[in-house]
Design a protein around this motif. Structure first.
Motif, short mmCIF file in Angstrom:
data_model
loop_
_atom_site.label_atom_id
_atom_site.label_comp_id
_atom_site.label_asym_id
_atom_site.label_seq_id
_atom_site.Cartn_x
_atom_site.Cartn_y
_atom_site.Cartn_z
N CYS A 1 -14.38 20.96 82.33
CA CYS A 1 -14.56 19.79 81.45
C CYS A 1 -15.84 19.67 80.39
CB CYS A 1 -15.04 18.72 82.50
SG CYS A 1 -16.59 18.78 83.26
N CYS B 1 -17.42 17.25 86.93
CA CYS B 1 -15.99 16.95 87.31
C CYS B 1 -15.73 17.59 88.95
CB CYS B 1 -14.99 17.53 86.62
SG CYS B 1 -15.16 19.50 86.47
N CYS C 1 -19.36 24.21 81.94
CA CYS C 1 -18.08 23.98 82.83
C CYS C 1 -16.57 24.36 82.08
CB CYS C 1 -18.01 22.61 83.44
SG CYS C 1 -16.46 22.48 84.34
N TYR D 1 -18.73 20.24 80.89
CA TYR D 1 -20.23 19.79 81.08
C TYR D 1 -21.06 21.18 80.77
CZ TYR D 1 -23.95 17.83 84.18
OH TYR D 1 -25.17 17.29 84.58
N CYS E 1 -19.12 21.89 89.54
CA CYS E 1 -19.67 21.48 88.46
C CYS E 1 -20.20 19.77 88.71
CB CYS E 1 -18.54 21.31 87.24
SG CYS E 1 -18.70 20.01 86.00
ZN ZN Z 1 -16.69 20.14 85.07
#
Ligand code: ZN
Length: 210
Positions: A51, A14, A48, A53, A11
């Motif tokens: 997180c 993160c 993700c 994302y 990712c």
């Molecule tokens: Zn992430």
């Protein structure tokens, strides 16, 4: 024939590494869910699990609709070795259309055009004319234009036009007779179905100049 592969992706948000599925071949009748995701523009959206994302992750993908007789090869890098290999696996057959597209939006558009039973060469000609008209009217450059809808009842073909620097498109339409005229023009020009072809505004311009 559908094919889905799993790849490990890290990712950008993160750094977590997670497995992600990628549809490298989609069969319209066997994978209705993926067809739907192409049409609602979510197939290439990646999120993700750690997180949240989100990003668009575009990879080469071959879309096959046997019933309607078309193949669309999405290849962000253009005519790669992978496209040439796909060509060899899917030889030219009478009545089979093969198209190359560079973006998920273009893949969606081709699916919509062919599912509507329309001729994409003729549509590109219509789009080009409409694009020039829009540019004159708005005094701005049209960056992208997409087929949106067809209605026999309303005698209407609708398109969205994205002007340079604008996020929201403007909508433009033509009557079906404009398309019919382009269709006759498309039949007269020298366009042969062969390998995966880019049928876009550049091709329409070249054909019209002939
Ligand atoms: Zn992430």
């Amino acid at each position: 024939m559908s094919a889905c592969i799993t790849k490990e992706l890290s990712c950008p948000g993160c750094g977590a590494v997670n497995k992600s599925r990628m549809w490298v071949e989609i069969d319209a009748s066997a994978d209705p869910e993926q067809r739907e995701q192409i049409l609602n523009e979510t197939l290439f959206c990646w999120e993700c699990p750690d997180c949240g994302y989100r990003a668009q992750m575009v990879y080469p993908c071959l879309y096959h609709d046997k019933e309607r007789g078309f193949l669309v090869c999405l290849s962000p890098a253009g005519r790669t070795q992978q496209v040439i290999e796909a060509e060899q696996r899917h030889p030219a057959l009478a009545g089979l259309k093969k198209r190359l597209v560079l973006t998920p939006a273009e893949l969606k558009e081709k699916v919509m055009i062919f599912e509507s039973g329309l001729n994409d060469v003729a549509l590109e000609m219509v789009k080009l004319a409409l694009q020039e008209l829009t540019e004159r009217k708005q005094q701005m450059k049209v960056e992208k234009a997409f087929f949106l809808t067809q209605s026999e009842e309303l005698d209407y073909l609708g398109f969205s036009m994205f002007l340079r620097g604008e996020e929201k498109p403007v909508y433009q339409g033509v009557r079906l007779e404009v398309y019919e005229k382009s269709l006759r023009a498309a039949e007269r020009v020298d366009f042969q179905e062969s390998g995966f072809q880019l049928v876009d505004s550049a091709l329409a311009r070249t054909l019209l100049e002939q």
